[in-house]
Scaffold this motif. Structure first.
Motif, mmCIF file in Angstrom:
data_model
loop_
_atom_site.group_PDB
_atom_site.id
_atom_site.type_symbol
_atom_site.label_atom_id
_atom_site.label_comp_id
_atom_site.label_asym_id
_atom_site.label_seq_id
_atom_site.Cartn_x
_atom_site.Cartn_y
_atom_site.Cartn_z
ATOM 1 N N ALA A 59 0.536 -1.047 0.045
ATOM 2 C CA ALA A 59 -0.048 0.149 0.023
ATOM 3 C C ALA A 59 0.892 1.542 0.241
ATOM 4 O O ALA A 59 0.476 2.372 -0.689
ATOM 5 C CB ALA A 59 -0.837 0.067 1.175
ATOM 6 N N THR A 60 1.971 1.019 0.666
ATOM 7 C CA THR A 60 2.749 2.379 0.662
ATOM 8 C C THR A 60 4.394 1.888 0.442
ATOM 9 O O THR A 60 4.631 0.780 0.469
ATOM 10 C CB THR A 60 2.826 3.134 1.977
ATOM 11 O OG1 THR A 60 3.271 2.127 3.134
ATOM 12 C CG2 THR A 60 1.477 3.577 2.550
ATOM 13 N N ILE A 61 5.046 2.799 0.169
ATOM 14 C CA ILE A 61 6.467 2.495 -0.011
ATOM 15 C C ILE A 61 7.475 3.700 0.695
ATOM 16 O O ILE A 61 7.103 4.855 0.787
ATOM 17 C CB ILE A 61 6.800 2.875 -1.546
ATOM 18 C CG1 ILE A 61 6.191 2.019 -2.577
ATOM 19 C CG2 ILE A 61 8.321 2.663 -1.725
ATOM 20 C CD1 ILE A 61 6.329 2.245 -3.971
ATOM 21 N N VAL A 62 8.287 3.370 1.348
ATOM 22 C CA VAL A 62 9.372 4.124 2.159
ATOM 23 C C VAL A 62 10.231 4.770 1.242
ATOM 24 O O VAL A 62 11.115 4.133 0.559
ATOM 25 C CB VAL A 62 9.969 3.285 3.060
ATOM 26 C CG1 VAL A 62 11.063 4.326 4.194
ATOM 27 C CG2 VAL A 62 9.030 2.459 4.105
ATOM 28 N N LEU A 63 10.263 5.956 1.325
ATOM 29 C CA LEU A 63 11.213 6.908 0.316
ATOM 30 C C LEU A 63 12.686 7.216 1.176
ATOM 31 O O LEU A 63 12.547 7.208 2.368
ATOM 32 C CB LEU A 63 10.481 8.204 -0.018
ATOM 33 C CG LEU A 63 9.323 8.134 -0.781
ATOM 34 C CD1 LEU A 63 8.676 9.569 -1.019
ATOM 35 C CD2 LEU A 63 9.519 7.520 -1.975
ATOM 36 N N PRO A 64 13.612 7.045 0.244
ATOM 37 C CA PRO A 64 14.937 7.258 1.012
ATOM 38 C C PRO A 64 15.090 8.943 1.575
ATOM 39 O O PRO A 64 14.412 9.930 0.864
ATOM 40 C CB PRO A 64 15.924 7.167 -0.158
ATOM 41 C CG PRO A 64 15.069 7.262 -1.481
ATOM 42 C CD PRO A 64 13.818 6.978 -0.924
ATOM 43 N N THR A 65 15.695 9.085 2.710
ATOM 44 C CA THR A 65 15.886 10.641 3.172
ATOM 45 C C THR A 65 17.129 10.836 3.380
ATOM 46 O O THR A 65 17.691 10.874 4.687
ATOM 47 C CB THR A 65 15.044 10.628 4.278
ATOM 48 O OG1 THR A 65 15.358 9.665 5.231
ATOM 49 C CG2 THR A 65 13.588 10.735 3.799
ATOM 50 N N PRO A 66 18.113 10.840 2.449
ATOM 51 C CA PRO A 66 19.635 11.130 2.838
ATOM 52 C C PRO A 66 19.620 12.365 3.260
ATOM 53 O O PRO A 66 19.272 13.317 3.101
ATOM 54 C CB PRO A 66 20.155 11.037 1.566
ATOM 55 C CG PRO A 66 19.155 11.460 0.228
ATOM 56 C CD PRO A 66 17.652 10.979 0.956
ATOM 57 N N GLY A 67 20.643 12.247 4.618
ATOM 58 C CA GLY A 67 21.009 13.480 5.204
ATOM 59 C C GLY A 67 19.792 14.002 6.342
ATOM 60 O O GLY A 67 20.222 14.967 6.857
ATOM 61 N N ALA A 68 18.805 13.227 6.433
ATOM 62 C CA ALA A 68 17.864 13.495 7.489
ATOM 63 C C ALA A 68 17.579 12.391 8.259
ATOM 64 O O ALA A 68 16.933 11.617 8.029
ATOM 65 C CB ALA A 68 16.437 13.859 6.761
#
Length: 215
Positions: free
Chosen positions: A97-106
């Motif tokens: 249902a959802t996808i985890v997005l990359p958050t580089p630097g956070a």
């Protein structure tokens, strides 16, 4: 065979059976056989309004047999099990249902993207490609449950070039989705349908076209 195809086949079979049963009951209840003078074969169900849907002989034909009630119970159990399996198959999702997005630097920040929103973005990016008339995109789980893959069904206009579409789709919408999700690879299944051109309308009058005479 996909789940939607199985659902269509099952619904079609059930609809045909219900329609046939309704026609038989309606024909017998309105006494259409006698009114139309039709000869029905022996054993035909419900041939007149006074005849029950299931005769007493049919209801008690095998009641004294030792195998009858176990067979009835086993048949009903199979129907219930099959219905429960079909219901659970409808509730089971074919993709996340959802996808985890990359958050580089956070660090500590976790962003989730709905797969339906990503599918709509892919559809919007594909439908603007040359010669594309309609597109449908679904995101599915791959052989490994953590891996994502997409399935796109694209219909081209008459005379469309499938090879050109594949190149544009790979470098355009699919490439943009890979970069946005931070994926090195995003397996894609692209189904292309080319719409056939409609035949030219015949000239009015129905006559043959006359060839110009050259003198």
């Amino acid at each position: 065979m996909s789940r939607s195809t199985v659902n269509r086949v099952l619904l079609g079979v059930v609809a045909v059976l219900l329609l046939a049963a309704g026609v038989l009951v309606l024909a017998g209840g309105l006494d259409l056989y006698a009114r139309l003078g039709l000869d029905v074969p022996d054993g035909w169900p419900l041939t007149s309004p006074d005849q029950p849907v299931v005769s007493a002989g049919s209801r008690t034909r095998w009641a004294d047999e030792s195998w009858w009630w176990p067979a009835v119970i086993a048949g009903l159990a199979l129907v219930v099990a099959g219905t429960a399996w079909w219901l659970l198959a409808q509730l089971r999702r074919s993709g996340p249902a959802t996808i985890v997005l990359p958050t580089p630097g956070a660090s500590g920040l976790r962003l989730r993207l709905r797969t339906r929103a990503l599918a709509e973005a892919l559809e919007t990016g594909t439908v603007v490609l040359p010669e594309v008339e309609r597109v449908s995109v679904r995101l599915l789980r791959g052989p490994r449950r953590q891996r994502l893959r997409l399935r796109a069904v694209v219909r081209l206009t008459p005379g469309g070039d499938p090879a050109e579409l594949v190149e544009h789709f790979e470098t355009g919408p699919c490439g943009n989705a890979r970069s946005s999700l931070g994926l090195a690879d995003l397996p894609a299944e692209l189904r292309i349908r080319v719409q056939t051109a409609k035949p030219a309308a015949a000239p009015r009058g129905g006559g043959r076209r006359r060839r110009p005479r050259v003198e």
